[in-house]
Scaffold this active site. Sequence first.
Site, PDB file in Angstrom:
ATOM      1  N   CYS A 109       2.429  16.645 -16.790  1.00  0.00           N
ATOM      2  CA  CYS A 109       1.435  15.583 -16.998  1.00  0.00           C
ATOM      3  C   CYS A 109       0.311  16.019 -17.941  1.00  0.00           C
ATOM      4  O   CYS A 109      -0.563  15.208 -18.267  1.00  0.00           O
ATOM      5  CB  CYS A 109       0.799  15.171 -15.671  1.00  0.00           C
ATOM      6  SG  CYS A 109       1.968  14.720 -14.380  1.00  0.00           S
ATOM      7  N   HIS A 127      -2.653  12.411 -10.490  1.00  0.00           N
ATOM      8  CA  HIS A 127      -1.396  11.690 -10.693  1.00  0.00           C
ATOM      9  C   HIS A 127      -0.655  11.643  -9.371  1.00  0.00           C
ATOM     10  O   HIS A 127      -0.259  12.667  -8.829  1.00  0.00           O
ATOM     11  CB  HIS A 127      -0.536  12.372 -11.749  1.00  0.00           C
ATOM     12  CG  HIS A 127       0.817  11.742 -11.915  1.00  0.00           C
ATOM     13  ND1 HIS A 127       0.996  10.379 -11.930  1.00  0.00           N
ATOM     14  CD2 HIS A 127       2.058  12.285 -12.049  1.00  0.00           C
ATOM     15  CE1 HIS A 127       2.275  10.107 -12.080  1.00  0.00           C
ATOM     16  NE2 HIS A 127       2.949  11.240 -12.144  1.00  0.00           N
ATOM     17  N   HIS A 129       2.419  10.057  -6.805  1.00  0.00           N
ATOM     18  CA  HIS A 129       3.725   9.427  -6.659  1.00  0.00           C
ATOM     19  C   HIS A 129       3.778   8.628  -5.358  1.00  0.00           C
ATOM     20  O   HIS A 129       4.856   8.393  -4.829  1.00  0.00           O
ATOM     21  CB  HIS A 129       4.828  10.487  -6.650  1.00  0.00           C
ATOM     22  CG  HIS A 129       5.176  11.002  -8.011  1.00  0.00           C
ATOM     23  ND1 HIS A 129       6.311  11.738  -8.255  1.00  0.00           N
ATOM     24  CD2 HIS A 129       4.550  10.898  -9.202  1.00  0.00           C
ATOM     25  CE1 HIS A 129       6.362  12.075  -9.531  1.00  0.00           C
ATOM     26  NE2 HIS A 129       5.298  11.583 -10.129  1.00  0.00           N
ATOM     27  N   GLU A 152     -12.455  -5.911   0.005  1.00  0.00           N
ATOM     28  CA  GLU A 152     -13.617  -5.035   0.147  1.00  0.00           C
ATOM     29  C   GLU A 152     -13.455  -3.724  -0.609  1.00  0.00           C
ATOM     30  O   GLU A 152     -14.401  -3.226  -1.223  1.00  0.00           O
ATOM     31  CB  GLU A 152     -13.869  -4.765   1.632  1.00  0.00           C
ATOM     32  CG  GLU A 152     -15.062  -3.854   1.908  1.00  0.00           C
ATOM     33  CD  GLU A 152     -16.404  -4.477   1.562  1.00  0.00           C
ATOM     34  OE1 GLU A 152     -17.406  -3.740   1.527  1.00  0.00           O
ATOM     35  OE2 GLU A 152     -16.457  -5.710   1.313  1.00  0.00           O
ATOM     36  N   HIS A 202       7.276   4.538 -10.814  1.00  0.00           N
ATOM     37  CA  HIS A 202       6.917   5.955 -10.932  1.00  0.00           C
ATOM     38  C   HIS A 202       5.687   6.312 -10.110  1.00  0.00           C
ATOM     39  O   HIS A 202       5.767   7.045  -9.139  1.00  0.00           O
ATOM     40  CB  HIS A 202       6.695   6.272 -12.423  1.00  0.00           C
ATOM     41  CG  HIS A 202       6.380   7.704 -12.721  1.00  0.00           C
ATOM     42  ND1 HIS A 202       6.746   8.314 -13.896  1.00  0.00           N
ATOM     43  CD2 HIS A 202       5.711   8.652 -12.018  1.00  0.00           C
ATOM     44  CE1 HIS A 202       6.336   9.577 -13.893  1.00  0.00           C
ATOM     45  NE2 HIS A 202       5.693   9.791 -12.762  1.00  0.00           N
ATOM     46  N   ASP A 269       0.808 -18.968 -20.400  1.00  0.00           N
ATOM     47  CA  ASP A 269      -0.644 -18.858 -20.386  1.00  0.00           C
ATOM     48  C   ASP A 269      -1.020 -17.736 -21.341  1.00  0.00           C
ATOM     49  O   ASP A 269      -0.157 -16.977 -21.799  1.00  0.00           O
ATOM     50  CB  ASP A 269      -1.138 -18.569 -18.964  1.00  0.00           C
ATOM     51  CG  ASP A 269      -2.648 -18.765 -18.832  1.00  0.00           C
ATOM     52  OD1 ASP A 269      -3.251 -19.315 -19.771  1.00  0.00           O
ATOM     53  OD2 ASP A 269      -3.206 -18.366 -17.811  1.00  0.00           O
ATOM     54  N   GLU A 271      -4.169 -15.517 -20.859  1.00  0.00           N
ATOM     55  CA  GLU A 271      -4.760 -14.402 -20.125  1.00  0.00           C
ATOM     56  C   GLU A 271      -3.761 -13.785 -19.144  1.00  0.00           C
ATOM     57  O   GLU A 271      -3.300 -14.433 -18.214  1.00  0.00           O
ATOM     58  CB  GLU A 271      -6.000 -14.876 -19.361  1.00  0.00           C
ATOM     59  CG  GLU A 271      -7.104 -15.389 -20.265  1.00  0.00           C
ATOM     60  CD  GLU A 271      -8.306 -15.870 -19.472  1.00  0.00           C
ATOM     61  OE1 GLU A 271      -8.983 -15.041 -18.866  1.00  0.00           O
ATOM     62  OE2 GLU A 271      -8.554 -17.077 -19.472  1.00  0.00           O
TER      63      GLU A 271
END
Length: 404
Positions: A109, A127, A129, A152, A202, A269, A271
């Site tokens: 990574c 990172h 998983h 919340e 992933h 659409d 957005e």
Amino acid sequence: MAANGVTTAVTSQAYLEGSQVKQTKSLITELCRLFYTLGWVSGTGGSITAKVHDDSVPKSDQLIIMSPSGVQKERMVEEDMYVLSSKGDILYTPFPKGYPHKPPKCSDCAPLFMKAYIMRNAGAVIHSHGMESCIVTMLDPLAKEFRITHMEMIKGIQGHGYYDELVVPIIENTAHERELTEALAAAIEAYPKTTAVLVRNHGIYVWGDSWISAKTQSECYHYLFQAAIKLHQLGLDWSTPSHGPVQRSKPLLGGQTTNTSQKRCIVLDIEGTTTPISFVTDILFPYARTNVQRHLDETYDTDFTQDDIKLLRSQVEDDLQNGVVAAVPVPSDEAGKQAVIAALVANVEGMIKSDRKITSLKQLQGHIWRTGFEKNELKGVVFEDVPGALEKWHASGIKVSSYN
């Protein structure tokens, strides 16, 4: 101290063996054991990295501690950690261990972590998983974003509150982790407010100003993913304020498995479907808001602007009759161009501030954006699968329209 002096000091052997580096190594081993119990780094997957905090060293020059790849994360010790410069150069490599351990290898990574450090000045990156971060990307295999609101735990994400819509970009997985680097960098750039990027099937990358910020946000993200999955199982929509029943009629974008041969029209659409929401909220709306007066002044005598003014006059008259506080009377044309524009600008600002969804405002904004595109002051952004999907549908004789 000069920048090169700082670099020399933090890369010296004495500094590498100093207390700050050791404390950060110890912290990462502790966090990896915790994350293992949460299911974030099981099977040697996942990783974590953090900068060596030192008040005497600028954050951009601080060393980086990184966990190794392909090891049992819950059994790591301080000596297993890699030490990297602020630019990503390896300064310390762990000694190899005997069978059945594999030769040491810095995290796969690492290139992705460096993007978060460089592009967002992060202090730590996690990172995970975690299963929930994987499954949540499968709920809609065509979605390019995960969105949730009115929960919340959204308050635990940097820059967000309870009423905000949390948007997390989703990038497609690859066979090798390092191949995700450019896609992750593009997502970071396209979503300036995000502190995380999901990788479909992933996991997730989360960063923060410090290890506490990264850890706190990771916990909140995983909670929200769990909530979305459970709401999905109940047939409820986590992306709307009411969290009511999911509306199954939403159109899908590109690559759908259903038979499209009987479809005559696909309605999209903008957005979140063809274009990142951040482009609309962070680019288009501010542009329209700040260019109302200039647009009206420059296009005042055109047919489309006169039509816009006619609609706005009608809306303002209704607002005045209904006692809308921000409504300002618009004088007749005899009062002069500038007087009319001044009144229109005042009304439009009030409409935008109240976030009103009315035709007169939307039509004016559309014309302002069109002018901005024509002047090359705006440049459109679409998801990478949009052009291919449009070409496929057009080739199949399917008409494509925009809801907007």
